[in-house]
Design a protein around this motif. Structure first.
Motif, PDB file in Angstrom:
ATOM      1  N   MET A   1     -57.287-121.777  54.218  1.00  0.00           N
ATOM      2  CA  MET A   1     -55.906-121.546  54.568  1.00  0.00           C
ATOM      3  C   MET A   1     -55.729-121.817  56.055  1.00  0.00           C
ATOM      4  N   ARG A   2     -54.669-122.459  56.372  1.00  0.00           N
ATOM      5  CA  ARG A   2     -54.404-122.807  57.766  1.00  0.00           C
ATOM      6  C   ARG A   2     -54.023-121.552  58.557  1.00  0.00           C
ATOM      7  N   PRO A   3     -54.387-121.499  59.830  1.00  0.00           N
ATOM      8  CA  PRO A   3     -54.103-120.304  60.641  1.00  0.00           C
ATOM      9  C   PRO A   3     -52.601-119.967  60.713  1.00  0.00           C
ATOM     10  N   ILE A   4     -51.775-120.971  60.800  1.00  0.00           N
ATOM     11  CA  ILE A   4     -50.334-120.704  60.885  1.00  0.00           C
ATOM     12  C   ILE A   4     -49.815-120.079  59.593  1.00  0.00           C
ATOM     13  N   THR A   5     -50.328-120.540  58.472  1.00  0.00           N
ATOM     14  CA  THR A   5     -49.927-119.984  57.180  1.00  0.00           C
ATOM     15  C   THR A   5     -50.396-118.541  57.058  1.00  0.00           C
ATOM     16  N   ARG A   6     -51.597-118.274  57.502  1.00  0.00           N
ATOM     17  CA  ARG A   6     -52.138-116.910  57.452  1.00  0.00           C
ATOM     18  C   ARG A   6     -51.292-115.978  58.321  1.00  0.00           C
ATOM     19  N   ARG A   7     -50.907-116.425  59.507  1.00  0.00           N
ATOM     20  CA  ARG A   7     -50.087-115.590  60.402  1.00  0.00           C
ATOM     21  C   ARG A   7     -48.719-115.307  59.787  1.00  0.00           C
ATOM     22  N   VAL A   8     -48.148-116.316  59.167  1.00  0.00           N
ATOM     23  CA  VAL A   8     -46.840-116.125  58.533  1.00  0.00           C
ATOM     24  C   VAL A   8     -46.954-115.124  57.385  1.00  0.00           C
ATOM     25  N   LEU A   9     -47.985-115.239  56.564  1.00  0.00           N
ATOM     26  CA  LEU A   9     -48.167-114.308  55.452  1.00  0.00           C
ATOM     27  C   LEU A   9     -48.439-112.886  55.933  1.00  0.00           C
ATOM     28  N   VAL A  10     -49.248-112.745  56.971  1.00  0.00           N
ATOM     29  CA  VAL A  10     -49.517-111.414  57.529  1.00  0.00           C
ATOM     30  C   VAL A  10     -48.240-110.834  58.135  1.00  0.00           C
ATOM     31  N   GLY A  11     -47.489-111.652  58.840  1.00  0.00           N
ATOM     32  CA  GLY A  11     -46.218-111.190  59.410  1.00  0.00           C
ATOM     33  C   GLY A  11     -45.236-110.771  58.332  1.00  0.00           C
ATOM     34  N   PHE A  12     -45.149-111.557  57.277  1.00  0.00           N
ATOM     35  CA  PHE A  12     -44.267-111.223  56.164  1.00  0.00           C
ATOM     36  C   PHE A  12     -44.698-109.912  55.511  1.00  0.00           C
ATOM     37  N   ALA A  13     -45.996-109.720  55.321  1.00  0.00           N
ATOM     38  CA  ALA A  13     -46.513-108.489  54.727  1.00  0.00           C
ATOM     39  C   ALA A  13     -46.205-107.284  55.625  1.00  0.00           C
ATOM     40  N   LEU A  14     -46.332-107.442  56.938  1.00  0.00           N
ATOM     41  CA  LEU A  14     -46.023-106.346  57.852  1.00  0.00           C
ATOM     42  C   LEU A  14     -44.541-105.996  57.827  1.00  0.00           C
ATOM     43  N   VAL A  15     -43.694-106.995  57.753  1.00  0.00           N
ATOM     44  CA  VAL A  15     -42.256-106.734  57.674  1.00  0.00           C
ATOM     45  C   VAL A  15     -41.931-106.005  56.372  1.00  0.00           C
ATOM     46  N   CYS A  16     -42.526-106.435  55.275  1.00  0.00           N
ATOM     47  CA  CYS A  16     -42.299-105.771  53.986  1.00  0.00           C
ATOM     48  C   CYS A  16     -42.783-104.319  54.024  1.00  0.00           C
ATOM     49  N   LEU A  17     -43.943-104.077  54.587  1.00  0.00           N
ATOM     50  CA  LEU A  17     -44.458-102.710  54.702  1.00  0.00           C
ATOM     51  C   LEU A  17     -43.567-101.867  55.614  1.00  0.00           C
ATOM     52  N   GLY A  18     -43.081-102.449  56.688  1.00  0.00           N
ATOM     53  CA  GLY A  18     -42.185-101.730  57.591  1.00  0.00           C
ATOM     54  C   GLY A  18     -40.890-101.330  56.907  1.00  0.00           C
ATOM     55  N   LEU A  19     -40.315-102.247  56.137  1.00  0.00           N
ATOM     56  CA  LEU A  19     -39.092-101.927  55.408  1.00  0.00           C
ATOM     57  C   LEU A  19     -39.341-100.877  54.333  1.00  0.00           C
ATOM     58  N   LEU A  20     -40.460-100.959  53.680  1.00  0.00           N
ATOM     59  CA  LEU A  20     -40.821 -99.950  52.688  1.00  0.00           C
ATOM     60  C   LEU A  20     -40.977 -98.581  53.347  1.00  0.00           C
ATOM     61  N   ALA A  21     -41.617 -98.556  54.497  1.00  0.00           N
ATOM     62  CA  ALA A  21     -41.790 -97.293  55.217  1.00  0.00           C
ATOM     63  C   ALA A  21     -40.446 -96.728  55.658  1.00  0.00           C
ATOM     64  N   LEU A  22     -39.532 -97.580  56.108  1.00  0.00           N
ATOM     65  CA  LEU A  22     -38.218 -97.089  56.517  1.00  0.00           C
ATOM     66  C   LEU A  22     -37.439 -96.534  55.332  1.00  0.00           C
ATOM     67  N   GLY A  23     -37.680 -97.055  54.157  1.00  0.00           N
ATOM     68  CA  GLY A  23     -37.019 -96.532  52.977  1.00  0.00           C
ATOM     69  C   GLY A  23     -37.557 -95.179  52.567  1.00  0.00           C
ATOM     70  N   ALA A  24     -38.832 -94.939  52.775  1.00  0.00           N
ATOM     71  CA  ALA A  24     -39.453 -93.677  52.383  1.00  0.00           C
ATOM     72  C   ALA A  24     -39.464 -92.660  53.526  1.00  0.00           C
ATOM     73  N   LEU A  25     -39.480 -93.127  54.738  1.00  0.00           N
ATOM     74  CA  LEU A  25     -39.619 -92.261  55.896  1.00  0.00           C
ATOM     75  C   LEU A  25     -38.469 -91.284  56.111  1.00  0.00           C
ATOM     76  N   PRO A  26     -37.210 -91.657  55.917  1.00  0.00           N
ATOM     77  CA  PRO A  26     -36.132 -90.713  56.226  1.00  0.00           C
ATOM     78  C   PRO A  26     -36.215 -89.390  55.498  1.00  0.00           C
ATOM     79  N   SER A  27     -36.762 -89.357  54.302  1.00  0.00           N
ATOM     80  CA  SER A  27     -36.862 -88.084  53.602  1.00  0.00           C
ATOM     81  C   SER A  27     -37.834 -87.127  54.291  1.00  0.00           C
ATOM     82  N   PHE A  28     -38.754 -87.654  55.076  1.00  0.00           N
ATOM     83  CA  PHE A  28     -39.710 -86.815  55.793  1.00  0.00           C
ATOM     84  C   PHE A  28     -39.241 -86.442  57.197  1.00  0.00           C
ATOM     85  N   LEU A  29     -38.137 -87.016  57.652  1.00  0.00           N
ATOM     86  CA  LEU A  29     -37.677 -86.806  59.011  1.00  0.00           C
ATOM     87  C   LEU A  29     -36.695 -85.657  59.179  1.00  0.00           C
ATOM     88  N   GLY A  30     -36.413 -84.916  58.139  1.00  0.00           N
ATOM     89  CA  GLY A  30     -35.421 -83.852  58.233  1.00  0.00           C
ATOM     90  C   GLY A  30     -35.848 -82.753  59.182  1.00  0.00           C
TER      91      GLY A  30
END
Length: 124
Positions: free
Chosen positions: A1-30
């Protein structure tokens, strides 16, 4: 796999995890004192919001308050992050006022469900 493709996939995965965390996190922030939507039966006259056909999916705090007198507790987030991602009693109160601005009272909103009238307020 090319390095640029790997970086894009890792970046996409981090963004997805961040959005998932923001969806679950507010219930714990009360934090702080809980807020409730309360519905008190009243004999007040005047314009009222017709809430007979409002669904529980759109107004969960209101339907619980009408059934039991008080909704489940809602706690605000520490820095306003939670309010941006969650539904609150404040949203429902403003939604009721938007449906019928003339139903606003000094201490709440006048709501009619079937033949019963309630004064709906946000309380601590």
């Amino acid at each position: 796999m090319r390095p640029i493709t790997r970086r894009v996939l890792v970046g996409f995965a981090l963004v997805c995890l961040g959005l998932l965390a923001l969806g679950a996190l507010p219930s714990f922030l009360g934090t702080g004192d809980p807020y409730y939507l309360t519905a008190t039966p009243t004999e007040a006259d005047g314009p009222a919001v017709n809430a007979t056909n409002l669904t529980e999916r759109r107004y969960p705090y209101l339907t619980t308050a009408v059934e039991t007198g008080r909704s489940e507790p809602y706690r605000r987030g520490p820095v306003g992050l939670k309010e941006a991602f969650t539904h609150s009693p404040f949203d429902e109160h403003e939604g009721l006022v938007a449906r019928n601005p003339d139903a606003r009272r000094d201490d709440g909103v006048l709501v009619q469900v079937d033949d019963q009238r309630y004064l709906v307020t946000v309380t601590r």
